[in-house]
Write an enzyme that holds these catalytic residues in place. Structure first.
Site, PDB file in Angstrom:
ATOM      1  N   ASP A 167     -17.205  25.545   1.960  1.00 31.86           N
ATOM      2  CA  ASP A 167     -18.513  26.004   1.490  1.00 31.86           C
ATOM      3  C   ASP A 167     -19.389  26.087   2.736  1.00 31.86           C
ATOM      4  OD1 ASP A 167     -21.126  26.180   0.578  1.00 31.86           O
ATOM      5  OD2 ASP A 167     -20.888  24.662  -0.992  1.00 31.86           O
ATOM      6  N   TYR A 193     -22.370  11.582  -0.067  1.00 29.77           N
ATOM      7  CA  TYR A 193     -22.168  12.797  -0.850  1.00 29.77           C
ATOM      8  C   TYR A 193     -22.679  14.008  -0.083  1.00 29.77           C
ATOM      9  CZ  TYR A 193     -22.432  16.395  -4.325  1.00 29.77           C
ATOM     10  OH  TYR A 193     -22.279  17.582  -4.985  1.00 29.77           O
ATOM     11  N   LYS A 250     -19.072  18.807  -3.435  1.00 33.59           N
ATOM     12  CA  LYS A 250     -17.773  18.439  -3.988  1.00 33.59           C
ATOM     13  C   LYS A 250     -16.676  19.152  -3.210  1.00 33.59           C
ATOM     14  CE  LYS A 250     -16.595  15.392  -6.975  1.00 33.59           C
ATOM     15  NZ  LYS A 250     -16.969  14.001  -6.735  1.00 33.59           N
TER      16      LYS A 250
HETATM   17  P1  13P Z   1     -20.774  22.374  -4.263  1.00 38.23           P
HETATM   18  O1  13P Z   1     -19.871  21.206  -3.920  1.00 38.23           O
HETATM   19  O2  13P Z   1     -20.030  23.478  -4.931  1.00 38.23           O
HETATM   20  O3  13P Z   1     -21.531  22.812  -3.046  1.00 38.23           O
HETATM   21  O4  13P Z   1     -21.816  21.857  -5.330  1.00 38.23           O
HETATM   22  C1  13P Z   1     -22.676  20.855  -4.946  1.00 38.23           C
HETATM   23  C2  13P Z   1     -23.648  20.446  -5.984  1.00 38.23           C
HETATM   24  O5  13P Z   1     -24.398  19.518  -5.722  1.00 38.23           O
HETATM   25  C3  13P Z   1     -23.675  21.126  -7.281  1.00 38.23           C
HETATM   26  O6  13P Z   1     -24.694  20.616  -8.101  1.00 38.23           O
HETATM   27 MG    MG Z   2     -22.436  24.285  -2.177  1.00 36.80          MG
HETATM   28 MG    MG Z   3     -18.509  24.604  -4.152  1.00 32.47          MG
END
Ligand code: 13P
Ligand code: MG
Ligand code: MG
Ligand code: 13P
Length: 366
Positions: free
Chosen positions: A13, A229, A232
């Site tokens: 990402d 964090y 994801k």
């Molecule tokens: P991503 O991991 O797809 O960037 O999503 C992060 C997030 O905090 C979604 O609410």
């Molecule tokens: Mg993202």
């Molecule tokens: Mg993502």
């Protein structure tokens, strides 16, 4: 001996459009431009796509798994695309690039990686699964169903070539150890681990009779790399199919039940994994629910013939409907478990900070 082909799927990402919901065309086009320069040299072929806000680089070559040049090409592509994302002020530009500079292999640096090397068969149908708003443990249940459950894969019963079953290599991501268990004979042991997908994840699956690679998944956990964090992991997984492997439809059948996975909003909620077409891989409701797409290819001397949008089929409509109903049901729990992840999985969020702030206010009970 026939020459081996390596299939490398590397994803990151590097900026979301809008928020974390999708990918801007400029990033996909820039990535195509970067990989295009390597086609016919480092790479035999490539395909660039996206799932939600994740940029997916699908590449074929003959340099083997974990090759430094291929990994550097992917890393440089992500860095170049991050510059585009910064210009457009896309959300979380460079989000998954956790290292300052490339050092040999993108594993452990943020991007997700699934690679396999094999001799291409007379016909080599390949299915590449890409997910957004979830973590690598999301593959455990479908991979179990595809490679160990005869109610999903009829071939385990009726095809002599796979009747002996498959071996699962599972990774303990906390202790960084692996364990290989064979099915059907060690099925119950296997399920002890696969049922705990936040810690144990399938990394590779082999055909038992000849150790031929059948499937491989990315197992990178960003929170364990970054210590907090940062988004994801949004994993990828490759499965070979037909003639000695589960049929295409058996592999896809593994996704016909929208099981509950970790991810969704802020990476901190359980939600159904919804199989969708490429154009529906744009998670918006509460940043979800989590999505999975499947790109199907026929390999032809390393060339990627495809993709076909495998979940773009009305036979998955009921799966999607159930996923939406589950999403409604879970959302109504708001900040309560089991919608919100259990405490041990919240350690990379505000939870430790709240505990620290209130530490002095806890009173000992007699
Ligand atoms: P991503 O991991 O797809 O960037 O999503 C992060 C997030 O905090 C979604 O609410
Ligand atoms: Mg993202
Ligand atoms: Mg993502
Ligand atoms: P065909 O007879 O269409 O080749 O299908 C065989 C098969 O494996 C279906 O799963």
């Amino acid at each position: 001996m026939a020459e081996k082909i390596t299939l490398s799927v590397i994803k990151a990402d590097v900026g979301g459009y809008v928020g974390h919901s999708a990918m801007h065309d400029d990033l996909v086009n820039k990535a195509r431009e970067c990989l295009g320069k390597a086609k016919g040299k480092l790479l035999i072929d490539f395909h660039v796509t996206s799932c939600g806000d994740d940029l997916e680089l699908i590449m074929t070559h003959q340099l083997g798994e974990g090759n430094e040049k291929v990994h550097k090409l992917a890393w440089d592509t992500f860095v170049t695309c991050t510059a585009v994302a910064k210009e457009l002020k896309l959300y979380g530009a460079g989000q998954d690039l956790l290292a300052d500079a490339f050092s040999g292999n993108v594993k452990g640096m943020g991007p997700g990686v699934a690679e396999m090397e094999f001799v291409e068969r007379t016909s080599e149908p390949i299915l590449i699964f890409m997910a957004d708003k979830t973590s690598p443990g999301a593959w455990n249940l479908p991979l179990y169903r595809i490679f160990a459950d005869p109610f999903t894969t009829a071939g385990l019963v009726i095809d002599p070539k796979i009747h002996d079953g498959f071996k699962f290599e599972i990774l303990d991501v906390l202790e960084n150890k692996s364990l290989t268990l064979a099915c059907p004979e060690e099925m119950y042991d296997l399920l002890v681990f696969l049922g705990a997908p936040s810690r144990y994840m399938v990394s590779r699956i082999f055909r038992k009779t000849d150790n031929e690679i059948a499937a491989t998944a990315s197992t990178q956990k960003l929170s364990l790399i970054a210590g907090e964090y940062v988004g994801k992991d949004d994993p990828v997984m490759i499965s070979r199919s037909q003639s000695g492997f589960p049929a295409v439809g058996e592999v896809l059948e593994g996704f016909s039940f929208p099981h509950t996975v970790a991810g969704w909003m802020r990476g901190s909620h359980h939600g159904p994994l919804m199989p969708v077409s490429f154009k529906e891989a744009t998670p918006t409701r509460f940043d979800g629910p989590p999505r999975v797409i499947c790109a199907g290819f026929q390999l032809a001397n390393g060339k990627l013939i495809g993709p076909r949008d495998m979940f773009d089929d009305i036979s998955f409509d009921e799966t999607r409907r159930l996923a939406n109903q589950m999403a409604d049901y879970l959302r109504r729990h708001g900040p309560f478990e089991p919608h919100r992840l259990p405490l041990e999985e919240m350690e990379y969020t505000t939870f430790p900070k709240v505990m620290e702030k209130l530490a002095g206010r806890f009173k000992k009970m007699s």
